[in-house]
Structures are given as C-alpha cells and as structure tokens.
Design a protein around this motif. Structure first.
Motif, PDB file in Angstrom:
ATOM      1  N   ILE A 137       0.837  -1.198   0.000  1.00  0.00           N
ATOM      2  CA  ILE A 137       0.000   0.000   0.000  1.00  0.00           C
ATOM      3  C   ILE A 137       0.875   1.252   0.000  1.00  0.00           C
ATOM      4  O   ILE A 137       0.666   2.186  -0.766  1.00  0.00           O
ATOM      5  CB  ILE A 137      -0.940  -0.004   1.233  1.00  0.00           C
ATOM      6  CG1 ILE A 137      -1.930  -1.156   1.135  1.00  0.00           C
ATOM      7  CG2 ILE A 137      -1.655   1.319   1.373  1.00  0.00           C
ATOM      8  CD1 ILE A 137      -2.781  -1.352   2.372  1.00  0.00           C
ATOM      9  N   MET A 138       1.888   1.226   0.854  1.00  0.00           N
ATOM     10  CA  MET A 138       2.767   2.382   0.953  1.00  0.00           C
ATOM     11  C   MET A 138       3.513   2.623  -0.353  1.00  0.00           C
ATOM     12  O   MET A 138       3.765   3.767  -0.735  1.00  0.00           O
ATOM     13  CB  MET A 138       3.786   2.181   2.085  1.00  0.00           C
ATOM     14  CG  MET A 138       3.223   2.186   3.475  1.00  0.00           C
ATOM     15  SD  MET A 138       2.192   3.614   3.807  1.00  0.00           S
ATOM     16  CE  MET A 138       3.392   4.911   3.488  1.00  0.00           C
ATOM     17  N   LYS A 139       3.863   1.539  -1.027  1.00  0.00           N
ATOM     18  CA  LYS A 139       4.555   1.684  -2.302  1.00  0.00           C
ATOM     19  C   LYS A 139       3.672   2.383  -3.317  1.00  0.00           C
ATOM     20  O   LYS A 139       4.122   3.278  -4.035  1.00  0.00           O
ATOM     21  CB  LYS A 139       4.952   0.295  -2.839  1.00  0.00           C
ATOM     22  CG  LYS A 139       6.400  -0.053  -2.577  1.00  0.00           C
ATOM     23  CD  LYS A 139       6.761  -1.312  -3.329  1.00  0.00           C
ATOM     24  CE  LYS A 139       8.119  -1.837  -2.876  1.00  0.00           C
ATOM     25  NZ  LYS A 139       8.313  -3.237  -3.280  1.00  0.00           N
ATOM     26  N   ILE A 140       2.413   1.953  -3.389  1.00  0.00           N
ATOM     27  CA  ILE A 140       1.482   2.579  -4.334  1.00  0.00           C
ATOM     28  C   ILE A 140       1.387   4.078  -4.057  1.00  0.00           C
ATOM     29  O   ILE A 140       1.511   4.915  -4.947  1.00  0.00           O
ATOM     30  CB  ILE A 140       0.088   1.909  -4.223  1.00  0.00           C
ATOM     31  CG1 ILE A 140       0.170   0.483  -4.746  1.00  0.00           C
ATOM     32  CG2 ILE A 140      -0.962   2.717  -4.978  1.00  0.00           C
ATOM     33  CD1 ILE A 140      -1.077  -0.328  -4.505  1.00  0.00           C
ATOM     34  N   LEU A 141       1.179   4.400  -2.783  1.00  0.00           N
ATOM     35  CA  LEU A 141       1.053   5.805  -2.404  1.00  0.00           C
ATOM     36  C   LEU A 141       2.318   6.575  -2.796  1.00  0.00           C
ATOM     37  O   LEU A 141       2.248   7.677  -3.356  1.00  0.00           O
ATOM     38  CB  LEU A 141       0.833   5.896  -0.888  1.00  0.00           C
ATOM     39  CG  LEU A 141       0.662   7.303  -0.322  1.00  0.00           C
ATOM     40  CD1 LEU A 141      -0.515   7.991  -0.975  1.00  0.00           C
ATOM     41  CD2 LEU A 141       0.451   7.257   1.173  1.00  0.00           C
ATOM     42  N   THR A 142       3.454   5.972  -2.520  1.00  0.00           N
ATOM     43  CA  THR A 142       4.711   6.659  -2.786  1.00  0.00           C
ATOM     44  C   THR A 142       4.935   6.841  -4.278  1.00  0.00           C
ATOM     45  O   THR A 142       5.355   7.910  -4.743  1.00  0.00           O
ATOM     46  CB  THR A 142       5.869   5.874  -2.133  1.00  0.00           C
ATOM     47  OG1 THR A 142       5.583   5.708  -0.760  1.00  0.00           O
ATOM     48  CG2 THR A 142       7.190   6.593  -2.306  1.00  0.00           C
TER      49      THR A 142
END
Lengths: 358, 358, 358, 358, 358
Positions: free
Chosen positions: E297-302
């Motif tokens: 999830i954090m990767k997508i956001l980043t």
C-alpha cells in the motif's frame, strides 16, 4: 522443501485400523509394491553366500548360521507375517513393522531384540525430505531388516560381507546390527550438511532482497528441522537403552560401538538445536529487512513531499487572481519567486544532509 | 565476526567417510601440514629433558618415566596411528582424535584415559573465532596431547617443567593433565571478555545510529555465543565425570583441582547464558530504534503536510477564475489572505507545541 | 541503573593470571587499599572482648575461644595468605577469597568450612548495584569473614555480641555464621523492594509518555534483575548443601535456621522470576505505546489529507483558464462552489464521527 | 484489576526487621486491629461447644479434647506469642505466622505440624485480588488457625461441627485440618472462574474495538494469573509432603483425602498455565488488531490520494497561463477535461475493485 | 472452532459444591438426561450374553462371571451411587465419576482399579471439540464404564464380544480394559488428523489472502491443540503407572499392551507439540503477510506521489499571474512544459524500474 511429512497423515487405507484389535496387520505406508524382495547373506569368517530366496525357501532356511536377511517392501502383509512367525516375533511388533508411523525404539525379548528407526534421504527430484522406516530383528544368529522400498545406504555392508578378512564376517551378528545403525545415523550428517547449506543460502537471500516467499521458505525449513529432530531424539533413548542392556545377545565389546553412535546422535542433536535456533532468528533478520524496506519507502515519500509541498504552495500564492497583488506587477517578481524557491531547496538539501538522509 | 563454524561442514575429504567401517582413519580438519611436530618432555622432581624426536625415536621411547608428549599436526594419519598403537589406544579413539568434530568428552579405559575438548582462540586477522581440537591420552606415566596445528597457550607449562622446584615436576602426570585443562578453560575467559566488549560496543551503536548492518552483527554475535556454549556445556559433564571417577590414575588430591575447573566452567556457562539473553534483547532495543526512526519520519511528513495542505487550499480558492468573487476586488484582499494564512500557521505551531511534537 | 557489572570484566591486573599455576594469588577486585582492617570479637556467654589487632598479633592469637575475625580489604595478598595459613585453609580457597568473581558456594573440609557469597548494595550516588564478595571460614571455634571494603550490614551482630544475654553469645560459632548469612540474604529484600518501585515507576512512565530512553531503562533493569538472579540461584544450592551436611561443626539445631534462610532465598527467587517476567512484558506494553503513537500520527495525516485533497481539487477545477466554462460566468458560481465544499466537509465530519475517529 | 500485590512491598513497619535476630516478632501485614478475635470449638462425636474466650481463658484451656481454635487478627504480637508458647510452637514458626509474606509450606515437628498457605478472595469493591495468609498448627488434639482478619470461607465447617452426626465430629482433628485446606483450595476455583470470564471478555473486546487500555488490562491480568500461580505452586509440594509424611498425627485414611486436594491443585495449575498462555497470545491478537487498524487508515489515505492527486494535476495543467494553449480555446475543451477525469476515476474504481480494496 | 471448553467453567449447579464435604455427590456435566442407560455383557470363552437390566436387576447381578457393565448418562446421582456401592467403590471416586472436570488418572485399591480419562470427538455440527469423561472401574471379574452420554466408539468391542473365537472373550477383563483405553487413544489420532488438515488449510489461506479473521482462527486452533495436550499428557503418567503396577489384577502379559498404548500416547504428544509449534509460527507468517500488504500500500502511495507531486508543482509555476513571465509568451512554451514533464515521468519510470519496484 516440502511440507508434507510434518502433518500426521493417515494413509487412505489406515482409517480402517481404528478399532481393530491389536495384531490386525495393516500396512500404513505409501510403497505398495505387492512383492517383497528377499535377500539373504549367510556368512562365517571363512565365507559368505548371497542369494535371493523365494518366500518358501526363506521360511525353510536353517537359522543356526550367522546371516542377514533383508526384506525390501513390506506392503505384502502375509509375507511379513510368515517371516516374523518363523522367528517367533510377537504380533504387536509385527504390527509395528507394518505401521510406518513408529517412533524409533528398541524392545528386548527373551530370544530376540526388536528395533525400529528412520533412515532419512533427501529426494532431489521432489525436493523433499524422505523418511523410510527400518525395522530390525536381531536374534541369536540372524539380523532381519525390513525396509519400505528397495535402495538403501547399506551397499558398503554387502561389499564388506563379500570381502575376505573383513571384521564384519569375524564378529557376531550384533556387530552387523551395530553397523546398520551406524550407517543410518551417518546419513543424518548428510541431511544436516544440506540443511546448513540451505540455511546459509536463505541467510544470504535475506540480506540481499527480501521477498514474501522467504518467510515461507524459513517456515518450511523449520518443518524439516523438526522432522529430523523428531526422529533423532528417540534414537538417543534407544541407544542409551542398548548400552545399559544386559541382554546376552549384546556383547560387552559391541557396547563401546553403540556408545560411539550415541556420541554421533548427541552431536546431531546439538546441531539440530543450533539450526532450529538460527532458523528462528533468521525470521527476525528477515522481518527487520522488511521493516527497513518500509522505512526506505517512507523516507522517499517524505523527502519528495517535503521538497515539493512548500514549493507548490508558493506558486499557488502567485496564481491567485487578486486585483491588487504588488509582487505580480514587479518587473523581477517572477525571478524573485524562483530565487526564493531555489533557496528553500538548498536549505532542505543541507538539512537532509545533516540528518544523514542522503 | 564470521559465520563459518556454526554450520556443520564436512571437509571436502570427509564424504568418503560415510559408510566406512569404524577404525578407517580419516582426518577431517583443515590443517593439512603433512608432517607432525613431535615434542617430548621427560621429567622428574630433579630434572627435565626436552627434545624433539623423530617418529621412530618416539616409538622406541622408554615410557616408564613421567613425560609429556605433544604432537602438533594430526593430518598424517600413519603417525597418529603408530603413536596410538604404541600406547594401546582403542581404534575408535584413534578415529576420534582425527575427526575434529568431536563433542568434548572423557572416556576411561583400563590403562589410559582419553579426553577431548576444544581450545578457542580469537583470530584477529580473520576476525573469526577459531576452534582447535585438543585430544589427550593420560596413561600411567605419560600425557600425550594431539593438537591440530602448532602454537598453543601451554608455554607456561613448558617453562614450569624446565624450572627448578616447580610443583608440576613434583606431582604425577594427572596434575599435568589438570594443568592443560585448566589453561584451556582459562582461554575461554579471554573470549568471554572480548564478547562482553563487543556486546557493549553494539549496545552503544544501537543507541547512536541504527543501521541495517546491526541486526546481522547481532545475529553473528549469537552464533559466536552459541559456539562457545556448545563447547563448554559438555565440558561440565566431562569434569563431573572426572570428579566422580574411581580410576586409579586420578589421584584424590587432583580431584579437588578438577572441582576448581568445574567451578570455572559453570561460571563461564552463567556468563554465556547471560550474554545470550542480553544479545537477544539487544535485538529488541535495535528493532525499537528502527521503529522510532520510522515514527520520526512520519512526524516530519505529517507536520509538513498539516502546515501546507490547508494553505495550498486557500491560495487555490483565490486562483479560481469566477467572474464574481468579491474578495478578489477588495483592496486589501491579498493581505487578508496572508493574514489568515499566518494565523493558521501560528495556531498549528501552538497546537503541535502543546502536543509536544517540537 | 548501571550496565557495568553484568559484562564479565577482568580487572587490569587479572590477565597476568591466565596460565599461572593455581595457588598463585592475585586479587581481582577494585578496592585496592593496601592495608586490611582487622577486627576481632572474642566472646563467651559471659563476656565479649573487642579489639583491632595488628597482623602479627592476630597470627599469635589463641584460637580455642569462640571468636569472630573480620577482615576488611583483601588487596594485601600477604595478609590474606598468612591468616589463611594460620587456619590451615587450602591454597585453592585462598585463591577463591582473592578472586572476587566467585560463584556463591560452600565447601566442607575436615576442620573447616569455606563459604563465599555476595552482599548486594544499592549505591545511590553512582546509581549502581554494587556487589561485594564475602568469604567466610568457619572452623571449630572461629568465624573469619573476608570483605572487600569497610562498611557492612553486620553492625547489628557487633551490638548483639557486646550485649548481655544475647543468644549469639550463648551459642556456638555456627550460629554466628548463620546470622551473617541471614543478614546478607535480608539485604536482597531491600534490593528487591527498590526494583519493585523502579518497575512500577517505569510502568507508569510507559503509560504516560513513551520516549526512546524507556527501552534502554527496561534493558538496564533486566541486567540488574539478572545480576540478583545470578547471585541468588547458587545460594539455594549452597543452603541445601548445608542443610544436608553431616559436618560435625554444623549443629542439628542450627540447620533449622539454615532452612529458614533457604525459604527466604526461594522467596527471593520467586520474586526475581516474577520481576523478570514483568520487565519482559513491560517491553511489549512500551512497544505497543509506540505503535499507538504511530497510529495517531497517521490518523492526523489521513484526516487532514482527506479533508483538503478533494477541496483543493475543486478549487483547481475553477482555476482552469478555458474560454468556455459556463460555471465561471454564473452569478452565484463562486458561492455554489463554497456550498459544495462545505457540504463535503460536513459529510466527511459525519463520516469520521461514525467511524469513531473523533 | 490491581497491580499492587505483585510487587514485593515491605510494610512501613517492616524495615526495622532487617538485621533483627530471628525470633524478634514483627507483624508485616496490613490488618492492624489491635485485638484478636478468639473462637473455640470443643467437639466430640456426641457434642460440640462453641465459645469466644478471652486470651487468659484460652491459655488455661484443657487441650486434651478435640478442638478448633480460630484466631482472627494477628497484629497483636503478644497474643500470638502466648498462644504459640502454650502449644510449644518454635519461635521461627511464630515469626512465620506474623510475617504474611510466607511461601506456602508445611513443617513437621515432634508434637505438632505447622502449615501456612494463602486464601484468595476477589474484592469486588477494590477490584483487587486479595491474599490472606492462613497459618495452621495441628497438634495431637487441636487445630489452631491464624487468620489476618475476620471473615472466611469456613462457615460450612462451623455448621458441620454444630450439626449432629457429621463426619467432622466423628473423625480426628487431622480430618478437620484436611477440610480447612480443601475449602481453601476450592476458593481458587472461584478465582479461576472469574479469570476465565475476564479473559473471555477481553478476548471479545480485542476483536470489537481495540484501544490502548486493552494491553494494560492484559498486563494486569497477567499479574493476577501470576499471583495465583505463585501461591498454588508451592501448595503442590506441600501436599506431596503431607501424603509422603510418616508423622503419626496424619492418619493413613486422611492421606487419601490429601491426595484428592493434590489432584485439585494440579488441575488448578493446569488451568493457570493455560490462562497464562492464552493471555500471552491475546496480546498478539490485540497487536494484530492494532496493525490492521493501521492498514485500514493507510488504505483510506492511499485511495484518496490515488484518486485526487492525478486529477489535481490535470486541472493544474489547464490553470497555466501560456498564451498559446490550443485546448483552452476549443469549444468543448472544458467538457473534454471532465470526460478525461471521469474516465480516470472509473478506471481507478475498477482497479481498486479488482484488488479487492472495496 | 469453538473456544468454550478451554475456559474453566463451573456448571450452573456447581457453585453449591464449594464448601460441601467430600462425598456430597454433585454431577457437574451438561448431559442431564435423568435416566442412565444400563448395558451388561456377561461373557466367557464359550458364550456372551447381552442385556439391558433395570437398576434393580443390575444391583442383584452375580458378579463372579466376567462381565462388562456400561452406564450411559451419569446425571442421576442415586443410580451411580448405588452401583458404586455394590462394587465397594470409595466415595471420593464416586465424586470423581460425577465431576467431569477430572484430570486423567488411575488409582489402585485393594480389590479394584479406578481410572478416568477423556474421549475426544469432533462435533461437526457445532464445529466444536467435544470432551466426554469416561470413568472405568476394573474389579476382579468386572469392567464398569461410566459415560456422560450415549454413543461411543466401543461398538467394535460389542461386536467382538458377540463373535465366536474372539481373543476378547478368551482373556481376562484386564484385556477388555486395555481395549477400551486403546480405542479411546485411537480416537485422538482422528482428531490429530483433522487438526493437521486444518493447520494446512490455514497455512494456505495465510499465503493467499490474509484477513483479520485468520489470527482468531489461529488463536482458536491453539486452544484446541492445548485441549488435546491437556488431556493426553496425564495419560502418559497414567499408563506408566499401570505398566509399573504390581496389582494382581493387571496381568504381566497385558502390560505389554499398555506399553503399546503408551507408545501411541507419546507419538500423539510429539505430534501435538509439533502442531503447537507450527501454529505459533503460522502466526508469524500471517503477521508478515499483513506487514507485506502494508508495504505494498505504501509503495502505491509513494509511486503516485512521486510521479504527480513534481508535475503539479510545474503546472503550478505556469499558473502564476506575474506580468513578466517570458516563458508564457513563448510560442512553444506550453509544449516545452509537456516535454519537461514527460521527461520527468520517463526518468522516474526508469528509476523505479532499476529499484525493482515494478
């Protein structure tokens, strides 16, 4: 590495066993070849005869000479029963020979000793740790081994029996029994070495590029370690029992050899426990690598946001449409804004540098 | 610190050993100098002769006098075998002398005692914990020590043997045997001290600036601790066995000294267990530091976003192009917006202050 | 709380000890006052004489009367040796008296009993748990205590010895020995109480405002707990040994008293184990507090983003410069946009309310 | 649940005890009522007399008849001492009766048996697990119980003693002693049941709505579990000792009853260990719930950002003021942009749907 | 899987038991059918009679013949008491039969042996592990079994008893007793197999799609594993006791069979411990899956932020309204901006590619 053996699985044919009286023989393994291969070595210090008898011939053998009877394939219940009956083996042990889920153990009876243990092999094709149950009947002058399937690590014994002047031929059958156990325990060292390599490989992978599969590998590795542990632990008790034994069939001189195997067994146990512990902490190293990855992602996001969010605000300010915004009318207003923004970037670069983020 | 020793590794030449009958001698170590250095100290309360015999001379020695025979380098199997044969050492023990993967143990025979244990040394060059297997044969009037390679911590003994009026020369060889064990155990204290320093160093690093390497250091540290533990645990049993021994070659007075070594061994074990526990919890301290770092990053991101996102919205509002937006026409509209934005910043500063984020 | 004692540290002067023959006396502690304070109490039911002899006077004392000899300061090796020699103490025990890293133990010899244990004290100045090694020689009519430094908790004994009609004077010296042990164990309760207070304090801090220092405090607390544990565990064995003892110098009646100390020791162990466990789970409570803080930060960020990101989009839409954007021309377009944005805010407020975020 | 009892606390008045000779009686509990309530039941199979004597009357009682003397309140040291002296109780046990921090134990003397254990009670008002120390002196024909405060669970015994034909009156006093122990152990089951309910309640709360208080509740729960465990573990040893006892005052027939209590004790221990384990893993369930909450928050943030950040960019593009931007002049440019943006939203909706985020 | 059994629950009717004298019979189970089903098999090698007597008939039975009396339903206290009285069963055991919270145990009396253990069954309807307490009285010629409710796994015994030439009929009643135990232990294998399947199922789910329910399943699984463990552990002691027994009613030949059950019991324990360990580490695999999800999830956001935040800044720049911004006047300024933005996107794509994020 496979996860199959660690879960206790009754074979399709096993359920029928619950409730059966003891002594009802059911084979619980997976090697269903209907015919058992029989192999006999009759030996004395002077000579050794090797032949493959039919069941009938075997049952009529004269058992006063030293001999090794090896049976490959135990799914034919009748064969096993008749051989056991010939040597007077109690039907509870017959049941144990057939049920491949035995815990390693040794039992002493008046005129024979019954032992069962596992031989481990690494199946390269299936990438699986394979267990084979070996049952041994040691009687006055005979060693009988029951194996689930053909192929074993005992070829060295066959060679030695055929060779002139080998110690094996000069000694009693208890020495042959010792040699079988010794070779079996030696195969555990090979498994341990493979596990050591595998652990080292995972350790390197963890440090290189952690991916989600790794924890599953660690989990499966744990199962393999536990499988070895489960099989080797009771062997310690088994060997202790044989060293303490006062059975006439175990020669005092042979006990020194059992002591030697016991030492190996304890050494294997030490290594297994070490591997277990290392495997456990590998998990922590892995989880840490994952959380580091997370930190790195968050840092990227934070750096980018920290740089651009203030800048975007500034350009937003001068995108406002107020009638009276003096800066908009200045001749060098636009360059001023760029100057301010570049100053901010430089300041932030310096700030992040000092925090050690680059 | 190296990770090499902890994984059970058979030497290249070892695989050939599986299946070999016991008594087939194979050296499993890594020090392959073809020639063994031989060293003999013949001593009595009055005098001590020191010489380096050839193998032939050694085999012809008169063994009725008190003497210490030290052999450095055990890769020459024939040498080891002929020396052992001279002193009547069972071939299982000959095998143990050559196989450097022995667990520390002591075995009592009629006319000799066989003991094996590890000497630990910190190799500063390779940054590695080095194990050397020491095997000792204690017979009526002789102590034979087998070492893998030259160089040891026993120089003090050599000096004492040469010195006049030393207790060593006055006592029986069991006292010399005790002294060898005592010095070996003392080297463990040096290793422990190095470990204590290393643990303290890591502890300080963890608190200062946690980086990804640290967990690997902690993991490797664990392996070193486990290696010491693995070698010292069986020494406790070994010493207990010697204290309980009723072997005629162990004098009652010497037992008090073995008891003293046992006390040291237990003390080392206590410290090793303490280090193990501390190393474990260092991991937690480290993981916590990592998660704190994460929290700090998130705080920065949140503070920046919280300041600028509302401001960017406001300037966005007045960037709209509606024909009728009264504020845009006000003379002080632009200054009003700045006033509002500065108020928001002040309010947020106050709010974060109260939450203790600055 | 300090971390110094938990790591095994050889004193500067100790390295020279490795390789020395046993019986070479080296003092390994840190209290290097060159002169030992000597103190003697000669007592009988009727009277008690107290004086501070010189070493020479002490060595010439008539030892047939009940007496307590207390030596403060053991760094003067010659003093210790000559006193020990006077009472026939084996040189291994002399070595133990000087080496302050002993594990608590008791050893019975023909005409004396040697015991060593630690007295713990909380050094308020250095905020450190201080260990002092107490060695006791109990012979027929004498108790000799060796302490590292002046100052102890035995003043109550001195008062009792001087007092008329005290039980202490009426009983044999084994009772005095018991009283010394009893008082020492009682000091552990004081340490435990301090630890309990400290644990409670940390517990409250964890719940109030978790900061990064806390885990280090918990870690240090663990070290203190482990230090107490390490000293009290062997005391249990030591007391058991004395209760089981058949040494003529331990009166049957005194054993009941040793049993009483044993009960206290077990109680201390129980409490230490409980503290250890609680300290462990405090860490979890702390880590949870940290992760809660994280959640709270993320919530703030998410709430702010969720409110402003959509609004910023809307104002962005009407900042576009298309020639034909009908809304821009509407008279109430601008108010409409505000109406929409306020609706969105209200909806989000309601939504977050229902999710329980406010 | 309170955390008070688990930390070892010396009462205000206790410090004065350190250094006191044994036998100096100090009461260490918190129930300081100056007067002890005395209660006597003199019984025989035919009758039972119940009266509340003064201390003087008690001390003059004829003790040849079967009787139960119950003392509520032990803060009056003189009372306790004079009663104990009447029955010849050793002054170390007198001390134990007064010191309420005893570990449960039983001690056999020539003419009496001394036992001490804890009665647990759940104080609903203070929401606290309350310990009360019960000390019992069992002599030839008398059972003396010392309780810290009035109010106990033994009313059933009082009824039975008064009732005709009760087994209690027919048997010796060792049976009364058994009954007291039995009832005390039964009260542990009530505590266990409360704990089971509480664990189940926390379990449900964890799944419903995890908040920060929960881990503290789990931590406190652990303390309660450990408190029960600490009190019940030594009771097992105590009961084993009584079953093995060869004291003439314990009838062989009564031992079967002690065996029954032992069974209960082991059952309680089993349950306590199970609760301990469950409580431990509840923590994990909780921490998981917290991390799930985190994931959910992050998802919301990510979804919102993923929707609006690209849209905001697009409207930003057409907010630029270039003289030549063909799209701005197109008649349907504005509607085109909306079409593009709606397409993006639909695509993202579809994408998130497929990932299973809605 | 249900969580009900693991918490110690007193039945509604149980509280009344606290304080009752032993021997006051209270049934604590949940099967309250008022009538007990009685079933008798009288057998000899030649014949077997089966009938269902009334209570009165049962009490008048001649008990010299070999017979099996089975009682289904133990809530009718009077029935149980009168049957037990007929066979001279001590009232403490009568109490144990009625109290279904017994730990498995065996007790030897002069003329009978009392044993109690649990039969486990998987209730598919309630998805619950059901315990049924089986109590057995083995007297000279009678086996009496008390079951909580009708329906059991002993039908095979009933068939064997009715069959001609069955071993069961030829042997003494101790063999029947062995068979009952053997069948009961065999049912544990079925439970283990179900657990193995369930563990494998969860393991697959964890790897596929981790959701919040999974940890609860793992937690409940743990409870089931602990329930089996709690019941099988004491059976080991129980069987050891019977093998060591010197009671005349246990034939030496039958002991070999008990040894066989003991082997099964140890095998079950091994498997249970393995499952416990695997279940534990499943939790880690799960928590790791959750944290991986988070990372994703954090990767997508980043990624999204990293792409769009700089672009939005650029378009913001040219949305400023400065009078003098040369770029705005350039003919190809707009296309230039697009070129720059596309370059940035390409660069970022390349950068993320190299980092392995796509």
């Amino acid at each position: 590495m496979s996860t199959k053996k660690i879960y206790h699985k009754k074979d399709k044919r096993r359920p029928s066993k619950t409730g059966l009286p003891p002594g009802t023989h059911v084979y619980t393994g997976r090697n269903l070849s209907p015919i058992s291969e029989l192999e006999v070595y009759v030996y004395s210090p002077e000579a050794c005869t090797h032949f493959q008898p039919t069941l009938k011939e075997l049952l009529e053998l004269d058992t006063t000479k030293s001999m090794w009877i090896n049976i490959n394939g135990i799914s034919n219940i009748e064969t096993i029963r008749s051989i056991c009956d010939k040597f007077g083996v109690h039907y509870l042990y017959q049941e144990d020979i057939l049920n491949v889920f035995q815990r390693p153990k040794v039992e002493e009876e008046n005129n024979y000793i019954y032992a069962t243990f596992k031989s481990l092999e690494w199946n390269e094709t299936a990438n699986e740790l394979e267990e084979e149950q070996i049952s041994v009947i040691l009687s006055e002058s005979t060693v009988i081994t029951f194996q689930e399937k053909p192929g074993d690590s005992y070829d060295i014994l066959r060679d030695k029996l055929k060779a002139e002047n080998s110690i094996l031929r000069e000694r009693q059958v208890d020495y042959l029994f010792y040699r079988i156990l010794d070779i079996t325990v030696d195969t555990y060292f090979d498994i341990l070495e493979k596990m050591g390599d595998y652990l080292e490989k995972i350790e390197n992978e963890v440090l290189a590029l952690p991916d989600g599969e790794l924890l599953i590998k660690i989990q499966n590795n744990k199962k393999d370690i536990m499988q070895v542990r489960k099989n080797i632990y009771p062997m310690r008790d088994m060997l202790n029992k044989m060293i303490m034994s006062e059975h006439e069939m175990i020669d005092e001189k042979t006990k020194k050899y059992f002591k030697d195997i016991l030492d190996h067994t304890i050494q294997i146990l030490d290594t297994v426990e070490t591997y277990r512990d290392l495997n456990m902490s590998l998990k922590d190293v892995y989880l840490n690598a994952v959380s580091h990855e997370m930190n790195r992602i968050m840092k990227i996001l934070t750096i980018i946001s920290t740089f651009f969010i203030p800048l975007t605000f500034i350009v937003g300010v001068y995108g406002m449409n107020f009638d009276r915004m003096p800066e908009l009318r200045w001749e060098y207003g636009y360059y001023m804004v760029w100057a301010i923004m570049i100053s901010i970037v430089i300041f932030l670069l310096y700030w992040f540098k000092r925090k050690g983020w680059f």
